[in-house]
Write a protein that holds these residues in place. Sequence first.
Motif, short mmCIF file in Angstrom:
data_model
loop_
_atom_site.label_atom_id
_atom_site.label_comp_id
_atom_site.label_asym_id
_atom_site.label_seq_id
_atom_site.Cartn_x
_atom_site.Cartn_y
_atom_site.Cartn_z
N ASP A 1 8.85 0.64 -2.18
CA ASP A 1 9.35 -0.48 -1.39
C ASP A 1 9.00 -0.25 0.08
O ASP A 1 9.52 0.67 0.71
CB ASP A 1 10.87 -0.61 -1.57
N GLU B 1 8.14 -8.13 -14.75
CA GLU B 1 8.10 -9.14 -13.70
C GLU B 1 9.14 -8.81 -12.62
O GLU B 1 10.04 -8.01 -12.82
CB GLU B 1 8.41 -10.53 -14.29
N LEU B 2 8.97 -9.44 -11.45
CA LEU B 2 9.94 -9.26 -10.38
C LEU B 2 11.17 -10.13 -10.63
O LEU B 2 11.05 -11.25 -11.10
CB LEU B 2 9.32 -9.62 -9.02
N SER B 3 12.34 -9.59 -10.31
CA SER B 3 13.59 -10.34 -10.43
C SER B 3 14.37 -10.24 -9.13
O SER B 3 14.25 -9.25 -8.39
CB SER B 3 14.45 -9.78 -11.57
N TYR C 1 14.18 -7.94 -4.15
CA TYR C 1 13.82 -8.07 -5.56
C TYR C 1 13.49 -6.69 -6.13
O TYR C 1 13.38 -5.71 -5.38
CB TYR C 1 12.62 -9.01 -5.75
N LYS D 1 7.23 -2.23 -7.49
CA LYS D 1 7.23 -3.52 -6.78
C LYS D 1 6.13 -3.62 -5.73
O LYS D 1 6.05 -4.64 -5.02
CB LYS D 1 8.59 -3.76 -6.14
N LYS E 1 11.40 -4.63 -9.75
CA LYS E 1 10.54 -4.75 -10.92
C LYS E 1 11.42 -4.62 -12.16
O LYS E 1 12.00 -3.58 -12.42
CB LYS E 1 9.48 -3.64 -10.89
N ASP E 2 11.52 -5.69 -12.93
CA ASP E 2 12.44 -5.73 -14.06
C ASP E 2 11.81 -5.11 -15.30
O ASP E 2 10.61 -4.78 -15.33
CB ASP E 2 12.85 -7.18 -14.33
N SER F 1 2.97 -4.46 -3.66
CA SER F 1 2.05 -5.60 -3.63
C SER F 1 1.03 -5.35 -2.53
O SER F 1 1.38 -4.79 -1.48
CB SER F 1 2.81 -6.90 -3.35
N GLU G 1 8.42 2.43 -15.09
CA GLU G 1 8.44 0.96 -15.05
C GLU G 1 8.94 0.49 -16.40
O GLU G 1 8.46 0.94 -17.44
CB GLU G 1 7.05 0.39 -14.76
#
Length: 250
Positions: free
Chosen positions: A204, A153-155, A146, A226, A148-149, A228, A19
């Motif tokens: 994902d 944060e998500l982008s 999207y 990413k 995980k940047d 959730s 990450e």
Amino acid sequence: MVPFPIKAVLCDIGGVLYEGETPIAGAIEAISRIKQRYPIRFLTNATQKTGAQVVETLRNMGFDISSDEVMTALDVTRLLLEQEECGACYLLTDNATRFFEDLPTEPCRYVVVGDAQENFTYEHLNRAFRVLKNGGELLAAAKNRYFKDSDGELSMDAGGFVAALEYASGKEARIVGKPSRDFYRLACSAMGVEPHETLMIGDDIESDVLGAQEAGLRAILVQTGKFSPEDMHRGITPDGVFESIAAIDL
């Protein structure tokens, strides 16, 4: 121990192995254990880097990964263009576009879309739209929503821009990377195994888990990257859910 037999492993990269710029705790050791038992390929829809650059990044982090073990959406896109001996209009980062600069420019049969970042301008999108309206076909290296940047944060990924071009042109994109069945099956073929003998590990729920399952593979979801908690309520059932790749016992 996963409760089903496998002969090979496919593994996502960003969000599963690292990450930001930091390996996920235990990931380096986990990959070492897996490679002692199974052939493995690392799959990524990331289109900001070429396969060689992805390998370099992973090696610098401490992963023992060779260039022939990594398969990117850009690699498969290039293979397709080479096979069809045609040109394309590229909506990519400058770095990714250079990966294709030695290919023919004509006939311009496709619009190739990836994560173009700052290159997602109206000018570039409209140029791509005009190619499509003049008979071109839409080739999406990936259609992820999207990612995980590096800042944690998500982008936005390329998916929203692919959808915009689909809507404007009335054409449906051909997806080259995950969750394309061809992408998964090409990776299995490279290892000499059948899809049902192969396990996919990803973060994902759509591209990694559902995409792999629809291609005939087993698929494990890791709760990193990413991931959730909402993913567990989307009607998709992974073949296993683990805190991270380090917790998977193969």
